[in-house]
Design a protein around this motif. Structure first.
Motif, mmCIF file in Angstrom:
data_model
loop_
_atom_site.group_PDB
_atom_site.id
_atom_site.type_symbol
_atom_site.label_atom_id
_atom_site.label_comp_id
_atom_site.label_asym_id
_atom_site.label_seq_id
_atom_site.Cartn_x
_atom_site.Cartn_y
_atom_site.Cartn_z
ATOM 1 N N GLU A 8 -0.145 -19.798 -8.179
ATOM 2 C CA GLU A 8 -0.657 -18.332 -8.289
ATOM 3 C C GLU A 8 -2.051 -18.082 -8.009
ATOM 4 O O GLU A 8 -2.397 -17.029 -7.419
ATOM 5 N N THR A 9 -2.789 -19.079 -8.299
ATOM 6 C CA THR A 9 -4.148 -19.060 -7.712
ATOM 7 C C THR A 9 -4.593 -19.071 -6.353
ATOM 8 O O THR A 9 -5.206 -18.645 -5.815
ATOM 9 N N ILE A 10 -3.404 -19.997 -5.762
ATOM 10 C CA ILE A 10 -3.609 -20.276 -4.158
ATOM 11 C C ILE A 10 -3.230 -18.720 -3.529
ATOM 12 O O ILE A 10 -3.797 -18.357 -2.559
ATOM 13 N N PHE A 11 -2.186 -18.111 -4.172
ATOM 14 C CA PHE A 11 -1.742 -17.011 -3.453
ATOM 15 C C PHE A 11 -2.703 -15.659 -3.530
ATOM 16 O O PHE A 11 -2.680 -14.852 -2.783
ATOM 17 N N ASN A 12 -3.059 -15.931 -4.717
ATOM 18 C CA ASN A 12 -4.269 -14.725 -4.845
ATOM 19 C C ASN A 12 -5.336 -14.902 -3.992
ATOM 20 O O ASN A 12 -6.060 -13.985 -3.688
ATOM 21 N N LEU A 13 -5.537 -15.961 -3.388
ATOM 22 C CA LEU A 13 -6.942 -16.489 -2.403
ATOM 23 C C LEU A 13 -6.225 -16.141 -0.970
ATOM 24 O O LEU A 13 -7.296 -15.655 -0.321
ATOM 25 N N MET A 14 -5.150 -15.990 -0.706
ATOM 26 C CA MET A 14 -4.577 -15.805 0.412
ATOM 27 C C MET A 14 -4.708 -14.227 0.908
ATOM 28 O O MET A 14 -4.379 -13.418 0.173
ATOM 29 N N LEU A 15 -5.328 -13.905 2.029
ATOM 30 C CA LEU A 15 -5.593 -12.533 2.517
ATOM 31 C C LEU A 15 -4.734 -12.547 3.932
ATOM 32 O O LEU A 15 -4.423 -13.428 4.283
ATOM 33 N N LYS A 16 -4.256 -11.017 3.901
ATOM 34 C CA LYS A 16 -3.355 -10.681 5.109
ATOM 35 C C LYS A 16 -3.755 -9.639 5.604
ATOM 36 O O LYS A 16 -4.472 -8.600 4.789
ATOM 37 N N LEU A 17 -3.726 -9.359 6.892
ATOM 38 C CA LEU A 17 -4.237 -8.341 7.713
ATOM 39 C C LEU A 17 -2.705 -7.500 7.832
ATOM 40 O O LEU A 17 -1.613 -8.067 8.254
ATOM 41 N N ARG A 18 -2.544 -6.355 7.247
ATOM 42 C CA ARG A 18 -1.473 -5.746 7.080
ATOM 43 C C ARG A 18 -1.381 -4.108 7.158
ATOM 44 O O ARG A 18 -2.631 -3.655 7.245
ATOM 45 N N LEU A 19 -0.419 -3.408 7.213
ATOM 46 C CA LEU A 19 -0.484 -2.161 7.482
ATOM 47 C C LEU A 19 -0.112 -1.617 6.058
ATOM 48 O O LEU A 19 0.676 -1.925 5.382
ATOM 49 N N LYS A 20 -0.852 -0.322 5.778
ATOM 50 C CA LYS A 20 -0.813 0.533 4.466
ATOM 51 C C LYS A 20 -0.380 1.643 5.001
ATOM 52 O O LYS A 20 -0.962 2.478 5.568
ATOM 53 N N LYS A 21 0.550 2.129 4.297
ATOM 54 C CA LYS A 21 1.259 3.595 4.648
ATOM 55 C C LYS A 21 0.574 4.754 4.221
ATOM 56 O O LYS A 21 0.186 4.811 3.164
ATOM 57 N N CYS A 22 0.341 5.792 4.897
ATOM 58 C CA CYS A 22 -0.213 6.923 4.593
ATOM 59 C C CYS A 22 0.326 7.865 5.359
ATOM 60 O O CYS A 22 1.267 7.758 6.058
ATOM 61 N N GLY A 23 0.229 9.220 5.342
ATOM 62 C CA GLY A 23 0.662 10.284 5.914
ATOM 63 C C GLY A 23 1.511 11.036 5.122
ATOM 64 O O GLY A 23 2.196 10.711 3.880
ATOM 65 N N ARG A 24 2.414 12.129 5.539
ATOM 66 C CA ARG A 24 3.495 12.946 4.925
ATOM 67 C C ARG A 24 4.729 12.187 4.925
ATOM 68 O O ARG A 24 4.792 11.454 5.890
ATOM 69 N N LYS A 25 5.631 12.683 4.347
ATOM 70 C CA LYS A 25 6.981 12.248 4.313
ATOM 71 C C LYS A 25 7.683 12.551 5.675
ATOM 72 O O LYS A 25 7.153 13.779 6.380
ATOM 73 N N ARG A 26 8.222 11.651 6.349
ATOM 74 C CA ARG A 26 8.861 11.510 7.650
ATOM 75 C C ARG A 26 7.978 11.582 8.892
ATOM 76 O O ARG A 26 8.043 12.002 9.783
ATOM 77 N N GLN A 27 6.461 11.695 8.289
ATOM 78 C CA GLN A 27 5.553 11.742 9.509
ATOM 79 C C GLN A 27 4.389 10.553 8.965
ATOM 80 O O GLN A 27 3.347 10.574 8.578
ATOM 81 N N PRO A 28 4.915 9.428 9.103
ATOM 82 C CA PRO A 28 4.121 8.095 8.932
ATOM 83 C C PRO A 28 2.971 7.841 9.797
ATOM 84 O O PRO A 28 2.947 7.934 10.825
ATOM 85 N N SER A 29 1.827 7.493 9.143
ATOM 86 C CA SER A 29 1.007 6.670 9.731
ATOM 87 C C SER A 29 0.284 5.567 9.097
ATOM 88 O O SER A 29 0.389 5.531 7.594
ATOM 89 N N TYR A 30 -0.184 4.900 9.587
ATOM 90 C CA TYR A 30 -0.645 3.493 8.970
ATOM 91 C C TYR A 30 -2.127 3.241 8.862
ATOM 92 O O TYR A 30 -2.687 3.614 10.119
#
Length: 91
Positions: A8-30
């Motif tokens: 659990e402590t190892i996984f909490n330290l791992m960082l990822k570059l990822r996409l976070k969803k935002c925008g409207r319904k059926r009009q996604p942007s990340y």
């Protein structure tokens, strides 16, 4: 006091570059963000590095910060890695 489980402590330290969803319904942007690997997709981000709109193919990334984060050990997801390669080819 209970000790935290080792994995659990190892996984909490791992960082990822990822996409976070935002925008409207059926009009996604990340947003391209740095977050812990255990955080939910739309959870709290440590740092925001750029954005991607798949409908207009608009892509903007702070490449310097992304390179620094990868050098520090952050792992990009496969989609983010492809986006970074696309930017690398165009510049």
């Amino acid at each position: 006091k209970k000790k935290k489980f080792y994995k659990e402590t190892i996984f909490n330290l791992m960082l990822k570059l990822r996409l976070k969803k935002c925008g409207r319904k059926r009009q996604p942007s990340y947003r391209l963000v740095v977050m812990r690997s255990t955080t939910k997709r739309d959870g709290k981000a440590i740092e925001e590095l750029g954005f991607y709109n798949p409908r207009t193919k608009e892509l903007s990334v702070n490449l310097e910060r992304a390179i620094v984060r990868i050098a520090q050990g952050s792992k990009p997801t496969s989609v983010v890695q492809n986006l970074l390669l696309k930017i690398g080819r165009s510049t």
